[in-house]
Design an enzyme around this catalytic site. Structure first.
Site, short mmCIF file in Angstrom:
data_model
loop_
_atom_site.label_atom_id
_atom_site.label_comp_id
_atom_site.label_asym_id
_atom_site.label_seq_id
_atom_site.Cartn_x
_atom_site.Cartn_y
_atom_site.Cartn_z
N GLU A 262 38.81 36.37 44.72
CA GLU A 262 38.53 35.24 43.61
C GLU A 262 38.14 35.41 42.52
OE1 GLU A 262 36.98 35.84 46.81
OE2 GLU A 262 36.42 34.04 47.67
N SER B 140 35.86 55.19 47.55
CA SER B 140 36.63 55.56 48.61
C SER B 140 36.63 57.14 48.38
CB SER B 140 37.79 54.81 48.75
OG SER B 140 37.64 53.66 49.20
N SER C 174 32.25 50.66 41.54
CA SER C 174 31.53 49.62 41.70
C SER C 174 29.99 50.22 41.44
CB SER C 174 32.06 49.28 43.18
OG SER C 174 33.05 48.41 43.06
N GLU D 135 45.90 49.85 39.76
CA GLU D 135 45.66 50.17 41.23
C GLU D 135 46.20 48.33 41.63
OE1 GLU D 135 40.94 49.70 41.87
OE2 GLU D 135 40.64 50.02 43.81
N GLN E 11 36.95 57.42 42.50
CA GLN E 11 36.84 56.29 41.77
C GLN E 11 35.41 55.51 42.04
OE1 GLN E 11 38.60 52.90 42.22
NE2 GLN E 11 39.02 52.08 40.49
N GLY E 12 34.62 55.81 40.71
CA GLY E 12 33.06 55.98 40.21
C GLY E 12 33.25 54.95 39.59
#
Ligand SMILES: Cc1cc2nc3c(=O)[nH]c(=O)nc-3n(C[C@H](O)[C@H](O)[C@H](O)COP(=O)(O)OP(=O)(O)OC[C@H]3O[C@@H](n4cnc5c(N)ncnc54)[C@H](O)[C@@H]3O)c2cc1C
Length: 395
Positions: free
Chosen positions: A378, A162, A130, A245, A127-128
């Site tokens: 958060e 990941s 961030s 997710e 999963q690209g």
């Protein structure tokens, strides 16, 4: 709400349990070097077997190799996999997160091309999302994809990816219209990780593992037909992936926590603390009972969350509640384990005096990432505040 299995769910659970009993394998030892091909091949093979037994992609339509069942059955399968102590599926990103988005947004050609190899472990996904300047504020991402002669030409950097080391394909979010508002102008591309110009670099975590990577894209050419959903509508597709997710990462976890907790109680009953078993320590007893109660709360909360998914089909903001709870509970749990085991808890695999092959030192360190991955605590609280409580937006 009835927390017991319906007769059909009980039949499904019994079927899963019986299959896992008959096909049980040892979990392959955790490999510090994720480029260890033997480890990867064993995990791919096991995923294929789970898929063929109908225990992976349980909610996927039957025409794509799934079982066409509900979220409750998927969680039941995960619970039984955890209970059996066997490895789970390798491609959690593909099957749990991207697969449902492909089913929702993909063209018929894309579904036919990607879903089968994904389910059977032939093609693993990462999963690209961030980037160094876009984590919580994902819409701030700057990797660009420029359309040229039927190809998107991608340049930029992703981070904390990941399974980047193992992935055959990447679900990439890139900016395709720099002039649009930041949540607009994004597009999801399905990128072949073997394309020229894709560079994967390891990142070392404090556990000693390199679970995730940095990805660099240097003029990578991605065919225009590899857009998932519509051009410049990537934010909606990416949000779908994130909802799945948050909803799926914790599924079945309470069974794992419970197993680990029961082991901790065994150890507390045998470890000496000032001439008596640690479990006689009045403060530790309070803490153990608290963790036990919270694992039960997690189970009940999960049932509530899943029944909501079952009714609506897609997970909503309540998946943030679940994500927040399991990740923070695991950190409290691992902290109590450290207190129960004392200095032994810090011994790593390979040490003569380590309990359970250093599992407790590993779990303590790995749990720190739980409140960051899939969105920080958060951010989950902001989502709950706005979408569940109706508070004003945080930005
Ligand atoms: C184990 C692990 C696996 C991961 N796997 C992947 C992956 O496969 N693919 C991928 O794309 N990413 C992955 N990530 C990255 C993860 O999604 C990000 O780390 C996360 O979203 C936080 O982004 P950041 O690290 O940039 O922190 P930042 O967004 O810079 O946040 C820093 C701090 O500021 C706080 N903060 C930021 N904004 C707000 C706000 N609006 N209100 C209150 N507080 C705020 C955060 O909570 C945090 O404490 C992974 C991370 C971990 C730890």
């Amino acid at each position: 709400m009835d927390l017991n299995d319906t007769p059909e769910q009980a039949r499904f659970r019994a079927e899963a349990r019986a299959w896992l009993e008959d096909h049980k394998i040892e979990a392959p030892p955790r490999s510090r070097s994720y480029e260890d091909n033997g480890h990867l091949a064993a995990r791919r093979d096991w995923q294929r077997k789970l898929a063929e037994a109908g225990l992976a992609g349980v909610t996927w339509p039957e025409e794509f190799g799934g079982r066409g069942l509900g979220a409750i059955e998927q969680v039941t399968a995960n619970q039984e996999i955890s209970r059996a102590g066997v490895p789970g599926i390798l491609d959690v990103i593909g099957i749990g997160m991207l697969g449902p988005c492909l089913i929702a947004h993909g063209s018929e050609e894309q579904k036919t091309r990607y879903l089968g190899p994904m389910l059977h472990g032939d093609e693993v996904w990462c999963q690209g999302f961030s980037e160094p300047n876009a984590g919580s504020d994902l819409a701030n991402l700057s990797t660009e994809a420029r359309l040229e002669d039927g190809y998107f030409v991608v340049n930029g950097q992703k981070v904390w990816t990941s399974f980047g080391w193992a992935a055959d394909w990447c679900e990439l979010v890139a900016r395709t219209d720099a002039s649009a508002a930041k949540h607009s102008g994004l597009t999801v591309l399905l990128v072949d990780m073997r394309s020229p110009g894709v560079e994967v670099r390891p990142l070392r975590q404090m556990t000693g593992e390199s679970e995730f990577n940095e990805l660099f894209f240097h003029d990578v050419r991605v065919p225009a037909e590899n857009v998932l959903g519509a051009v410049n509508d990537g934010w909606n597709v990416a949000l779908g992936t994130l909802m799945h997710e948050r909803a799926t990462l914790g599924a079945g976890l309470h069974v794992l926590y419970k197993r680990q907790f029961e082991r901790l109680v065994d150890l507390a009953n045998t470890i000496d603390r000032h001439g008596a078993p640690a479990s006689r320590d009045p403060v530790l007893r309070q803490k153990l009972a608290q963790i036990y109660s919270e694992i039960e709360i997690m189970r009940l909360n999960q049932m509530r969350s899943i029944s909501r998914v079952g009714r609506n089909g897609t997970p909503g903001p309540e998946s943030s509640l679940q994500k927040l709870f399991w990740s923070e509970l695991n950190q409290r749990f691992q902290q109590v384990a450290q207190e129960v085991l004392g200095p032994f808890a810090q011994l790593e695999k390979g040490s003569e005096f380590a309990f359970d092959e250093g599992q407790w030192a590993y779990s303590y360190l790995r749990a720190r990432g739980n409140t960051i991955e899939a969105g920080t605590s958060e951010i989950q609280r902001n989502i709950i505040g706005h979408f569940v409580l109706g508070l004003p937006r945080s930005y």
